[in-house]
Design an enzyme around this catalytic site. Structure first.
Site: not given
Length: 161
Positions: A109-112
């Protein structure tokens, strides 16, 4: 002129006829033993295809993982999560349909991604350094390797940080 430089470069290349087989290391503790069940010298391991797409919402790369077992069959979700750091499995790494391949795959997941990479870039900028695009991608993959510790990356490239 320029032809002399080419001749000097040829002197640095070893000649296959002069190869000495006595230099071959037979017993290397770091080498995996071949599988005894099939009688061949091939070590069977799980493999992964990695693909990178662009996440428009987070405006960062998104890493997709398609895993295969030792005989080339696609891995089940449970087996994939065994290869993922347990701190990240089912949290940072989840399953979804790949936008281009149309198959269910694991993705990080690219959120961070953006905040972490921005912090790294800011630290480099404070030191007066700037990364080229290829160095940025290399650094990004090193960051991702914390999530997928079982995948070996080629670290022969120097980022000159």
């Amino acid at each position: 002129g320029g032809d002399d430089d080419d001749d000097d470069d040829d002197d640095d290349i070893p000649d296959a006829d002069e190869f000495d087989e006595d230099n071959i290391v037979d017993d290397d503790a770091a080498t995996l033993a071949p599988s005894a069940e099939d009688g061949c010298n091939i070590v069977h391991t799980r493999t992964y295809d990695l693909s990178i797409t662009y996440d428009k919402y987070y405006q960062t790369p998104r890493i997709w993982l398609c895993g295969y077992d030792e005989v080339g069959e696609p891995l089940e979700t449970k087996a994939i999560f065994k290869d993922i750091s347990q701190d990240h499995a089912r949290k940072t790494v989840t399953m979804d349909n790949h936008p281009h391949a149309g198959v269910h795959q694991a993705y990080i997941h690219p959120c961070k991604h953006a905040p972490v990479m921005k912090k790294i870039m800011d630290n480099l900028a404070q030191g007066g350094k700037e990364l080229r695009v290829d160095q940025y991608l290399f650094l990004f993959l090193k960051f991702i390797s914390a999530v997928i510790p079982t995948i070996e990356y080629d670290y022969t490239m120097s980022a000159d940080l």
